[in-house]
Design a protein around this motif. Structure first.
Motif, PDB file in Angstrom:
ATOM      1  N   VAL A 201      33.808  44.059  41.616  1.00  0.00           N
ATOM      2  CA  VAL A 201      33.673  42.598  41.527  1.00  0.00           C
ATOM      3  C   VAL A 201      34.772  42.024  40.634  1.00  0.00           C
ATOM      4  O   VAL A 201      35.279  42.705  39.737  1.00  0.00           O
ATOM      5  N   HIS A 202      35.107  40.767  40.907  1.00  0.00           N
ATOM      6  CA  HIS A 202      36.234  40.106  40.228  1.00  0.00           C
ATOM      7  C   HIS A 202      35.831  38.640  40.097  1.00  0.00           C
ATOM      8  O   HIS A 202      35.864  37.895  41.074  1.00  0.00           O
ATOM      9  N   CYS A 203      35.409  38.253  38.908  1.00  0.00           N
ATOM     10  CA  CYS A 203      34.816  36.912  38.769  1.00  0.00           C
ATOM     11  C   CYS A 203      35.669  35.981  37.913  1.00  0.00           C
ATOM     12  O   CYS A 203      36.150  36.370  36.848  1.00  0.00           O
ATOM     13  N   HIS A 204      35.780  34.750  38.390  1.00  0.00           N
ATOM     14  CA  HIS A 204      36.496  33.715  37.624  1.00  0.00           C
ATOM     15  C   HIS A 204      35.492  32.818  36.919  1.00  0.00           C
ATOM     16  O   HIS A 204      34.311  32.782  37.250  1.00  0.00           O
ATOM     17  N   ASP A 205      36.017  32.070  35.938  1.00  0.00           N
ATOM     18  CA  ASP A 205      35.134  31.416  34.969  1.00  0.00           C
ATOM     19  C   ASP A 205      35.056  29.889  35.093  1.00  0.00           C
ATOM     20  O   ASP A 205      34.754  29.204  34.126  1.00  0.00           O
ATOM     21  N   ASP A 206      35.304  29.385  36.297  1.00  0.00           N
ATOM     22  CA  ASP A 206      35.371  27.913  36.445  1.00  0.00           C
ATOM     23  C   ASP A 206      34.105  27.205  35.984  1.00  0.00           C
ATOM     24  O   ASP A 206      34.163  26.083  35.489  1.00  0.00           O
ATOM     25  N   VAL A 225      34.464  46.851  37.754  1.00  0.00           N
ATOM     26  CA  VAL A 225      34.469  45.463  37.313  1.00  0.00           C
ATOM     27  C   VAL A 225      35.900  45.095  36.936  1.00  0.00           C
ATOM     28  O   VAL A 225      36.575  45.821  36.208  1.00  0.00           O
ATOM     29  N   GLU A 226      36.363  43.976  37.486  1.00  0.00           N
ATOM     30  CA  GLU A 226      37.726  43.525  37.202  1.00  0.00           C
ATOM     31  C   GLU A 226      37.656  42.424  36.142  1.00  0.00           C
ATOM     32  O   GLU A 226      36.877  41.481  36.262  1.00  0.00           O
ATOM     33  N   CYS A 227      38.469  42.559  35.118  1.00  0.00           N
ATOM     34  CA  CYS A 227      38.333  41.669  33.970  1.00  0.00           C
ATOM     35  C   CYS A 227      39.628  41.639  33.168  1.00  0.00           C
ATOM     36  O   CYS A 227      40.563  42.392  33.465  1.00  0.00           O
ATOM     37  N   THR A 228      39.677  40.772  32.176  1.00  0.00           N
ATOM     38  CA  THR A 228      40.891  40.654  31.359  1.00  0.00           C
ATOM     39  C   THR A 228      40.528  40.582  29.878  1.00  0.00           C
ATOM     40  O   THR A 228      39.433  40.155  29.512  1.00  0.00           O
TER      41      THR A 228
END
Ligand code: KIV
Ligand code: ZN
Length: 405
Positions: A201-206, A225-228
């Protein structure tokens, strides 16, 4: 189900795409080395076709990285895939990450392609990527706004074509945590061959749900989990790596899985990114912000001095922060002030403490917080019998080095 959640760090790709976060080759290499120390499983180093600089940075990170997988992003076009592979081929563990949008909105307005065309392109790209590299990830961009039946179909087709990781991006941060968890469940139930692939999964924070969405997906069986770092990334950013990792470490009974992240490297990694990009971490940022382990309210300070567990759910040391911080300001109480006086080598009786406290609160009301030098000066002017052991003579830099500021 596997109990290892793969951490795919995309700080150097999605993170670096955000305005103000550009990194040059040397900076990306330095950051990648720190990500390896943090023990991330995958480092997405960039988007090689995007620019010559990105290509060279991915190639250098690929050459220098020893233990983590190094991924490079590419669209489904053949020359994109070739460029990614050219940059990645010398990595110990290379991964080609190819993507195409699957939502009606993206297909109609951005790609001007039918679903059938997108599916054909995705399959062709994955087959070609697989002919170059054993490890191929496919992302269905804007998955959360895609037609569910089409999502099942394209994911099944790319598994058949050789993709071993299927990534489900919430590209525009639109999903809600329970919806996203349900989506992961449905994919497990309805995509033929999914048991042969890792669901990512790769989630953005809008809307501010990127971490909750990622956590919800992990609870429903996502295993990458894809994250930064610091949650940097396009627009409002990506899910913050440190928040996902520490959620799982702090609440182990809520999960049947964990990451292999070396948590004591979280704060140093966050600091390095901030130093390289020149972008400060917001003070109230979870886990790595300046205030994450700071206490100013008197009741809280009193509790923490008696037992840190009263107001801290993890130790600062567990994430690489050296001790908590008692900020002396207008909300602080006598107990914290007395503790600071003791640290400064000043041991005062009850009556003196009351007088010092009264002077201290007057000053604290007038300014944001009170320095050690000011505390020493107030104490000296209000102590009837001074029993300083000499530490009061310590200089400000010495005190701050000792963590007293
Ligand atoms: O947000 C997104 O959809 C992406 C993909 C390219 C993985 O970054
Ligand atoms: Zn993204």
């Amino acid at each position: 189900m596997d109990d290892h959640v793969i951490v795919f760090d995309t700080t150097l790709r999605d993170g670096e795409q955000a305005p103000g976060f550009n990194m040059n080759l040397e900076e990306k290499v330095r950051m990648a080395a720190q990500l390896e120390r943090l023990q991330v499983d995958v480092i997405e180093a960039g988007f090689p076709i995007a620019s010559e600089g990105d290509f060279m940075a991915v190639r250098e990170v690929a050459r220098q990285t020893r233990t983590s997988i190094v991924a490079g992003l590419c669209r489904t076009r053949r020359n994109d895939i070739d460029r990614a592979w050219e940059a990645l081929q010398h990595a110990q563990k290379p991964r080609i990450h190819t993507f195409i949008a699957t939502s009606d909105i993206h297909l109609k307005y951005k790609l001007r392609k039918s679903k059938a065309e997108a599916l054909k392109e995705a399959v062709r790209a994955v087959k070609y990527a697989k002919s170059l590299c054993d490890d191929v990830e496919f992302s269905a961009e804007d998955a959360t706004r895609s037609d569910l039946e089409f999502l099942y179909e394209i994911l099944a087709a790319v598994i058949d074509a050789g993709a071993n990781v299927l990534n489900i991006p919430d590209t525009v941060g639109y999903a809600l945590p329970w919806e996203f968890g349900e989506l992961i469940e449905k994919l497990h139930e309805n995509v033929p061959g999914i048991e042969n692939a890792i669901l990512s999964v790769h989630c953005h924070d809008d809307l501010g749900h990127s971490v909750s969405n990622s956590i919800s997906a992990i609870a429903k069986g996502a295993r990458q989990v894809e994250c930064t770092i610091n949650g940097i990334g396009e627009r409002a950013g990506n899910a913050a790596l440190e928040e996902i990792v520490m959620t799982m470490r702090t609440r182990p009974n809520a999960f049947n899985c964990d990451t292999k992240i070396k948590a004591e490297e979280l704060f140093p990694t966050s600091q390095l990114l901030s130093k390289i990009t020149g972008v400060a971490v917001q003070p109230n940022k979870s886990i790595v912000g300046d205030n994450a382990f700071a206490h100013e309210a008197g009741i809280h300070q009193d509790g923490v001095l008696k037992n840190a567990l009263t107001y801290e759910i993890m130790t600062p040391e567990s994430v690489g922060v050296h001790g908590n911080k008692m900020v002396l300001g207008k909300h602080s109480g006598r107990n914290a002030l007395n503790d600071r006086l003791n640290q400064l080598g000043l041991h005062v009786g009850k009556n003196d403490l009351q007088k010092i406290y009264e002077e201290f609160t007057k000053l604290a009301d007038a300014q944001k917080n009170v320095t050690n030098a000011e505390i020493v000066s107030i104490a000296k002017n209000n102590m009837t019998c001074q029993r300083a052991n000499g530490a009061a003579k310590a200089t400000e830099p010495e005190l701050s080095e000792a963590g007293i500021s």
